[in-house]
Enzyme design. Structure first.
Site, PDB file in Angstrom:
ATOM      1  CG  HIS A  54      -2.013  -1.012   1.158  1.00 45.38           C
ATOM      2  ND1 HIS A  54      -3.111  -0.984   1.990  1.00 45.38           N
ATOM      3  CD2 HIS A  54      -2.187  -2.091   0.345  1.00 45.38           C
ATOM      4  CE1 HIS A  54      -3.918  -1.990   1.700  1.00 45.38           C
ATOM      5  NE2 HIS A  54      -3.367  -2.684   0.709  1.00 45.38           N
ATOM      6  CD  GLU A  56      -1.787   4.006   3.541  1.00 46.05           C
ATOM      7  OE1 GLU A  56      -1.526   3.428   2.461  1.00 46.05           O
ATOM      8  OE2 GLU A  56      -2.905   3.980   4.072  1.00 46.05           O
TER       9      GLU A  56
END
Length: 336
Positions: A54, A56
């Protein structure tokens, strides 16, 4: 929302656009320390074959490498979409001082939407969370991406013959059916263009109807007696049953999908239905309905009427699928 937050979220949005350009869901992130961007990342699970890739996580990994330390306690994470449980947990492990996100994620958001990982008092590190920074801009990036993807899927579809999904009219010829009461819609979001059928005997459509649902071996025609009565009645065919369209892939017929179609249909009925009448075997589809439910033993159909909507084995995918799924233990059904 500060001017600094806006500026860094705009940088995260550029990362989101890079993800979209690569065919990934457009989420972008940057890690900031002392007013400087030290790392950036965007979604890449498809290209990297990595479910943890992802935006992040990619930004955190790059920041930890840049600083030579997995602790990022003097840093702020900016991300265009509310973090999921995995990314929220990773942000806590990294000891971020702040997490700032743009659009909320009502399905998987773990910073306040579905759950709030950051709010548990038992956790020994507390990260300040700010949401809604450039929320509209962040949401629009997602919306554009999925609209374009749906358009591409539609353009790539090979048009199906009507009889691939739909019972041909010839199969119904000469049968004792109240076809003058038939209604169709393809307008419910969950149908994704499929056509749903129901009978409606109401002469005055300002009257609240009783709605009848078939079981696993029937369809709306089994309620002919009710449809010929003076009581306002609607009798519905779920997708795969009766005169509704019939996707031939058994895997299409999930309990959760059928339940969503039913909820959307009932929400469109005006005035609101008095009650839903259904065989008890269909109970797992009805668990989240607000209206009264009356259990019944659905009338049997003559063989000719029972077979008419199913001119070939592929058209029976819906009854086959639900017969299998509804035999499973109830707690698992709505997660299907």
């Amino acid at each position: 929302m500060t001017a600094e937050d806006i500026g860094f979220m705009q940088m995260a949005l550029r990362q989101a656009q890079a993800a979209a350009d690569a065919g990934e869901v457009p989420v972008g992130a940057v890690v900031v320390r002392a007013g400087q961007v030290i790392a950036a990342g965007h979604n890449a699970p498809l290209s990297s074959h990595d479910p943890t890739a992802h935006a992040e996580v990619n930004a955190m990994r790059a920041a930890a490498q840049a600083l030579g330390n997995y602790r990022l306690d003097d840093c702020t994470l900016y991300v265009t979409l509310e973090p999921c449980a995995m990314c929220s947990g990773a942000a806590l492990h990294a000891r971020f001082k702040r997490v700032v996100f743009g659009a909320t994620e009502p399905k998987t958001g773990a910073a306040g939407s579905v759950l709030n990982v950051f709010a548990h008092p038992q956790i020994n590190h507390h990260t300040q969370v700010t949401g809604g920074v450039l929320a509209d801009d962040c949401a629009q990036v997602m919306q554009r991406f999925f609209e374009q993807r749906r358009d591409q899927q539609q353009r790539s579809k090979v048009p199906l013959r009507d009889d691939a999904l739909r019972t041909p009219d010839a199969a119904l010829a000469g049968l004792d059916l109240p076809l003058a009461l038939s209604h169709f819609t393809a307008d419910l979001p969950a149908l994704d263009g499929l056509r749903l059928h129901w009978f409606d005997n109401r002469q005055a459509h300002h009257v609240s109807p009783h709605v009848y649902l078939h079981g696993l071996e029937g369809w709306s025609a089994q309620y002919a007696e009710q449809l010929l009565s003076h009581e306002p009645v609607m009798a519905l065919d779920l997708p795969g049953f009766g005169l509704s369209d019939k996707p031939k892939k058994v895997t299409t017929h999930r309990i959760a999908w059928h339940a969503q179609v039913l909820r959307e249909f009932l929400a469109r009925v005006q005035p609101a239905p008095v009650a839903l009448h259904a065989p008890r075997v269909m109970a797992p589809l009805l668990a989240q309905l607000a209206l009264p439910i009356h259990w019944l033993d659905a009338p049997a159909l003559p063989a000719a009427l029972s077979d008419a909507p199913y001119p070939d084995p592929g058209h029976r995918a819906g009854p086959r699928a639900l017969s299998t799924l509804l035999a499973a233990p109830t707690p698992h059904l709505l997660r299907s």
